[in-house]
Design an enzyme around this catalytic site. Structure first.
Site, mmCIF file in Angstrom:
data_model
loop_
_atom_site.group_PDB
_atom_site.id
_atom_site.type_symbol
_atom_site.label_atom_id
_atom_site.label_comp_id
_atom_site.label_asym_id
_atom_site.label_seq_id
_atom_site.Cartn_x
_atom_site.Cartn_y
_atom_site.Cartn_z
ATOM 1 N N HIS A 1 40.839 11.022 21.453
ATOM 2 C CA HIS A 1 40.375 10.298 22.622
ATOM 3 C C HIS A 1 41.542 10.232 23.597
ATOM 4 O O HIS A 1 42.659 9.892 23.193
ATOM 5 C CB HIS A 1 39.923 8.876 22.259
ATOM 6 C CG HIS A 1 38.820 8.865 21.244
ATOM 7 N ND1 HIS A 1 37.534 9.242 21.541
ATOM 8 C CD2 HIS A 1 38.819 8.562 19.924
ATOM 9 C CE1 HIS A 1 36.785 9.154 20.456
ATOM 10 N NE2 HIS A 1 37.537 8.749 19.454
ATOM 11 N N SER B 1 36.746 12.819 24.998
ATOM 12 C CA SER B 1 36.621 12.522 23.570
ATOM 13 C C SER B 1 36.196 13.796 22.870
ATOM 14 O O SER B 1 35.332 14.529 23.373
ATOM 15 C CB SER B 1 35.548 11.464 23.310
ATOM 16 O OG SER B 1 36.052 10.174 23.513
ATOM 17 N N GLU C 1 37.266 19.603 5.345
ATOM 18 C CA GLU C 1 38.141 18.605 4.718
ATOM 19 C C GLU C 1 37.965 17.205 5.323
ATOM 20 O O GLU C 1 38.699 16.306 4.984
ATOM 21 C CB GLU C 1 39.597 19.063 4.852
ATOM 22 C CG GLU C 1 39.883 20.439 4.271
ATOM 23 C CD GLU C 1 39.501 21.629 5.182
ATOM 24 O OE1 GLU C 1 39.167 21.377 6.358
ATOM 25 O OE2 GLU C 1 39.515 22.765 4.698
ATOM 26 N N SER C 2 37.041 16.991 6.234
ATOM 27 C CA SER C 2 36.614 15.717 6.836
ATOM 28 C C SER C 2 36.559 15.768 8.366
ATOM 29 O O SER C 2 35.616 16.307 8.884
ATOM 30 C CB SER C 2 37.367 14.503 6.306
ATOM 31 O OG SER C 2 37.014 14.300 4.937
ATOM 32 N N CYS D 1 40.639 15.269 2.911
ATOM 33 C CA CYS D 1 40.309 14.863 1.545
ATOM 34 C C CYS D 1 41.393 15.258 0.536
ATOM 35 O O CYS D 1 41.201 15.073 -0.659
ATOM 36 C CB CYS D 1 38.946 15.409 1.144
ATOM 37 S SG CYS D 1 38.859 17.180 1.262
#
Lengths: 125, 125
Positions: free
Chosen positions: B67, B54, B61-62, B82
């Site tokens: 996974h 993971s 930008e976020s 974003c």
């Protein structure tokens, strides 16, 4: 049947000061994982300049991610888990209360179709 | 209009050894963010026992989250940004090649409706 379950939560009308404080946001995220018994592996929290917080908790069961837009009183949260046994609804109610949200919206999707996985394996034989 | 744009990618039929190696997965994730010009803030990568990786990259930008299920040759990736200026399609093609995926599926959703934000602000007045 699927490998992953993802719940995307929109919290509108939140308390601007709470969601712009990375210490508060991190504390609430860790309380959340404890509440719904997700096992924390690692976490990252970041306060943006001039405003906003992003945080991700990697859990044994996948991840919980948060992004806040204090200027819009808005918080986006994602729960990604590898099974359906966790009480995400309880977690969402907890977050709604803690961030003083006025309105909550959720979307749920599944990830990793076992049918598709099986079909591709059969094709490879 | 929305605050966030999320693309969920399913990569099926990937190379099992590649997606079970956390150093390879992290290197590919960082090459990806460089390729599509996302600004990395921090990253977390974790190898599970006995199998699976993971990883989350928090970006200006976020986030980008991954996974892997090596036992199913499957990888789930999320891009949360974003704005829409990033070439996520180019990023997905890069990941497909790097992980040697046979089949790719994507879903796109928007996050944080500016209409809802505006409506709640009006109601509060």
């Amino acid at each position: 049947m699927h490998l992953g379950y993802q719940t995307m939560v929109e919290l509108y009308g939140c308390d601007r000061n709470l969601i712009d404080d990375e210490q508060i946001v991190e504390k609430i995220l860790l309380e959340l994982t404890d509440l719904i018994q997700l096992t924390v592996v690692n976490s990252v929290i970041h306060h943006f300049s001039p405003i906003g917080v992003s945080g991700v908790v990697v859990i044994e069961e996948s991840h919980v991610a948060i992004h806040t837009w204090p200027e819009h009183n808005y918080v986006a949260i994602d729960f990604f888990t590898c099974n359906e046994q966790y009480d995400v609804t309880k977690g969402i109610a907890f977050l709604k209360e803690k961030f003083k949200a006025e309105q909550v919206e959720t979307k749920e999707i599944t990830r990793g179709s076992l049918n598709t996985i099986s079909r591709i394996k059969t094709k490879k034989k």
